[in-house]
Enzyme design. Structure first.
Site, PDB file in Angstrom:
ATOM      1  N   GLU A 252     -10.352   1.358   3.837  1.00 38.96           N
ATOM      2  CA  GLU A 252     -10.135   2.549   2.988  1.00 38.96           C
ATOM      3  C   GLU A 252     -11.447   2.972   2.326  1.00 38.96           C
ATOM      4  O   GLU A 252     -11.791   4.167   2.308  1.00 38.96           O
ATOM      5  CB  GLU A 252      -9.078   2.228   1.942  1.00 38.96           C
ATOM      6  CG  GLU A 252      -8.777   3.347   0.967  1.00 38.96           C
ATOM      7  CD  GLU A 252      -7.812   2.884  -0.117  1.00 38.96           C
ATOM      8  OE1 GLU A 252      -8.118   3.115  -1.305  1.00 38.96           O
ATOM      9  OE2 GLU A 252      -6.766   2.290   0.219  1.00 38.96           O
TER      10      GLU A 252
ATOM     11  N   SER B 155       0.839  -1.196   0.000  1.00 43.64           N
ATOM     12  CA  SER B 155       0.000   0.000   0.000  1.00 43.64           C
ATOM     13  C   SER B 155       0.873   1.243   0.000  1.00 43.64           C
ATOM     14  O   SER B 155       1.957   1.255   0.582  1.00 43.64           O
ATOM     15  CB  SER B 155      -0.927   0.015   1.215  1.00 43.64           C
ATOM     16  OG  SER B 155      -1.739   1.176   1.203  1.00 43.64           O
TER      17      SER B 155
ATOM     18  N   LYS C 171      -4.287  -7.098   3.452  1.00 45.14           N
ATOM     19  CA  LYS C 171      -4.351  -6.007   2.469  1.00 45.14           C
ATOM     20  C   LYS C 171      -5.781  -5.808   1.978  1.00 45.14           C
ATOM     21  O   LYS C 171      -6.231  -4.672   1.772  1.00 45.14           O
ATOM     22  CB  LYS C 171      -3.426  -6.316   1.282  1.00 45.14           C
ATOM     23  CG  LYS C 171      -3.477  -5.279   0.150  1.00 45.14           C
ATOM     24  CD  LYS C 171      -3.159  -3.873   0.656  1.00 45.14           C
ATOM     25  CE  LYS C 171      -2.803  -2.891  -0.454  1.00 45.14           C
ATOM     26  NZ  LYS C 171      -3.734  -2.785  -1.542  1.00 45.14           N
TER      27      LYS C 171
ATOM     28  N   HIS D 127      -7.468  -3.924   4.647  1.00 46.54           N
ATOM     29  CA  HIS D 127      -6.979  -2.543   4.550  1.00 46.54           C
ATOM     30  C   HIS D 127      -7.791  -1.772   3.513  1.00 46.54           C
ATOM     31  O   HIS D 127      -8.235  -0.647   3.754  1.00 46.54           O
ATOM     32  CB  HIS D 127      -5.490  -2.553   4.174  1.00 46.54           C
ATOM     33  CG  HIS D 127      -4.949  -1.229   3.699  1.00 46.54           C
ATOM     34  ND1 HIS D 127      -5.226  -0.728   2.449  1.00 46.54           N
ATOM     35  CD2 HIS D 127      -4.142  -0.321   4.291  1.00 46.54           C
ATOM     36  CE1 HIS D 127      -4.627   0.438   2.291  1.00 46.54           C
ATOM     37  NE2 HIS D 127      -3.958   0.709   3.391  1.00 46.54           N
ATOM     38  N   ASN D 128      -7.989  -2.380   2.343  1.00 48.50           N
ATOM     39  CA  ASN D 128      -8.702  -1.693   1.267  1.00 48.50           C
ATOM     40  C   ASN D 128     -10.172  -1.496   1.604  1.00 48.50           C
ATOM     41  O   ASN D 128     -10.767  -0.477   1.242  1.00 48.50           O
ATOM     42  CB  ASN D 128      -8.553  -2.468  -0.040  1.00 48.50           C
ATOM     43  CG  ASN D 128      -7.162  -2.328  -0.635  1.00 48.50           C
ATOM     44  OD1 ASN D 128      -6.219  -1.945   0.042  1.00 48.50           O
ATOM     45  ND2 ASN D 128      -7.024  -2.652  -1.902  1.00 48.50           N
TER      46      ASN D 128
ATOM     47  N   LYS E 270     -12.024  -1.170  -7.835  1.00 47.10           N
ATOM     48  CA  LYS E 270     -11.283  -2.271  -8.462  1.00 47.10           C
ATOM     49  C   LYS E 270     -11.662  -3.639  -7.905  1.00 47.10           C
ATOM     50  O   LYS E 270     -11.197  -4.654  -8.407  1.00 47.10           O
ATOM     51  CB  LYS E 270      -9.781  -2.036  -8.295  1.00 47.10           C
ATOM     52  CG  LYS E 270      -9.264  -0.851  -9.109  1.00 47.10           C
ATOM     53  CD  LYS E 270      -7.754  -0.745  -9.041  1.00 47.10           C
ATOM     54  CE  LYS E 270      -7.249   0.371  -9.931  1.00 47.10           C
ATOM     55  NZ  LYS E 270      -5.766   0.509  -9.868  1.00 47.10           N
TER      56      LYS E 270
END
Length: 461
Positions: A187, A125, A180, A183-184, A258
């Site tokens: 976000e 990231s 991850k 994490h996204n 995405k």
């Protein structure tokens, strides 16, 4: 012989390779796109070697080979692994630094293990700038292999204010890519919260772009010290070079995605994780593409509360905490479901610098989980419980106001619903279960005795 190799030399791969070189390690770079290798070759020196064939690349690396694959997720990664396998030796180490689905990483980890190849799925990231100057890294997989690449990863990673590298071993198998993914998802949630606060500032408080920029800048020095606060202030004040209008006013009101937020939501549903804020943030992006764009602009003619700006700052601080809490709650549930020993303080530290969701609050999260403390919900920690007590009145006022104004705030409202629900022992789920038993004989548990029960709710006629 080069100490490290990078496959994929678009912006992220190239910048990571340069970052490695800049920290004193020798690196080879390869891409199936010759133009990428040509561009990479412009940086060639005694520590940076461009390679134009698979064989040249693999043969240029010292053993055990340490190779980072930084390409588009999905089938290209599988094709790359199949190209590499005949050229590698047992004990070599492959690192997938793309945004791979953790299910794919689990499969690849097991397949490479059969060939004696160590496989690490690593979340990265920080974007282009982070790749060059210090990303947050989330590696999971073979721990012994991680130890062999740790010196390089620790060198290139972002550093916390105390100088600690934002990288550490996450856990086995695909746990690095899972972290991850979470994490996204966090976000997604926090970005949606910022957008809703922006909407309230412009529609109810009637603030200009420059005024809003100043407000977010002030908050960045106050309760919401975070990278996303900083860039929100910057985005709002940016002028268009040609028109001198604010750029924000000419950006089409459609948000792209995405898929990693969707992945978190999908596995959250499979685990039964109550990540309603992440869900609303994902759906808000769908909604931005689906809206008819008909109707009138909302104009607020009511009073603007004197404490609105303060309430919005407190609400943003609290809802940001909710986004983190839901992420760590899903990580806790995933660790149990997939038999991972996740190190939550290390995960929080990994996010303290270099990544998109970095904020001063992560230091408080690290403290909440220190000494092996187990929390089902982050708000069980005394600091975050007090934050909830202090700030939830402000959030209630904000949600009440926007409801009157007719402004949708899916993430702010979901955050409030989460907090009102998570510690409520008298939610109306008993009626749901009664109805399920009535129409489907699904049975129910009782609060006054042990066992499973079914009631004959009506007599057959």
């Amino acid at each position: 012989m080069q100490q490290f190799g990078v496959i994929g030399l678009s912006v992220m791969g190239k910048n990571l390779a340069l970052n490695i070189r800049n920290h004193g390690y020798s690196v080879s770079g390869f891409s199936i796109d010759k133009s990428e290798v040509d561009a990479f070759a412009k940086y060639e020196d005694d520590k940076l070697k461009p390679c134009y064939t698979w064989e040249e690349f693999v043969n240029s690396l010292e053993k055990p080979r340490k190779i980072l694959i930084q390409i588009m997720a999905g089938d290209p990664v599988d094709q790359t692994l199949q190209k590499l396998l005949p050229l590698l030796d047992k004990g070599d180490i492959l690192i997938d630094g793309g945004n791979s689905n953790f299910h794919d990483t689990t499969r690849r980890f097991e397949e490479m293990e059969k060939h004696g190849i160590h496989f690490i799925g690593m979340g990265v990231s920080g974007g282009e700038e982070g790749a060059l100057n210090g990303p947050a890294l989330m590696p999971g997989g073979d721990e012994e292999a991680y130890k062999k690449v740790a010196p390089i990863l620790e060198a290139i990673a972002a550093k916390t204010p105390e100088g600690r590298p934002c990288v550490s071993y996450i856990g086995p198998s695909s746990s690095g890519h899972y972290v991850k993914m979470v994490h996204n998802g966090i976000e997604y949630a926090i970005i949606q919260e910022f957008s809703e606060v922006y909407d309230i500032l412009r529609k109810i408080a009637s603030k200009s772009d420059d005024e809003m920029s100043a407000i977010f800048d002030k908050w960045n020095q106050g309760l919401v010290h975070a990278y996303l606060t900083e860039i929100t202030a910057n985005v709002l004040k940016q002028k268009d070079n040609l028109t001198q209008d604010h750029v924000i006013d000419h950006i089409l009101n459609v948000a792209s995605y995405k898929g990693t937020g969707n992945w978190m939501l999908e596995d959250g549903v499979a685990l039964g994780a109550p990540i309603n804020v992440v869900a609303e943030a994902v759906i808000a992006r769908f909604m931005s593409k689906a809206t008819t764009r008909e109707g009138k602009e909302i104009v607020w003619n009511g009073d603007v509360p004197d404490n609105l700006i303060d309430n919005l700052e407190k609400s943003l601080q609290l809802t940001q905490a909710v986004a983190y809490a839901q992420g760590f709650q899903q990580l806790t549930m995933a660790a149990k479901a997939y038999d991972w020993n996740l190190r939550y303080p290390a995960i929080a530290q990994n996010w303290e610098a270099g990544c998109i969701i970095r904020s001063s609050m992560l230091k408080d999260i690290e403290k909440a989980y220190e000494d092996g403390k187990q929390l089902e919900v982050l708000f069980q920690d005394p600091y975050f419980n007090q934050l909830m007590v202090n700030n939830i009145p402000a959030l209630r006022e904000v949600v009440s106001l926007v409801t009157k104004a007719g402004i949708p705030t899916p993430a702010l409202s979901a955050s409030l619903n989460y907090l009102e629900s998570i510690f409520d022992p008298s939610l109306p789920a008993n009626l749901i279960q009664g109805q399920r038993d009535y129409f489907g004989a699904h049975t129910y548990l009782r609060n006054d005795r042990e066992g499973t029960f079914h009631t004959e709710w009506y007599e057959e006629k």
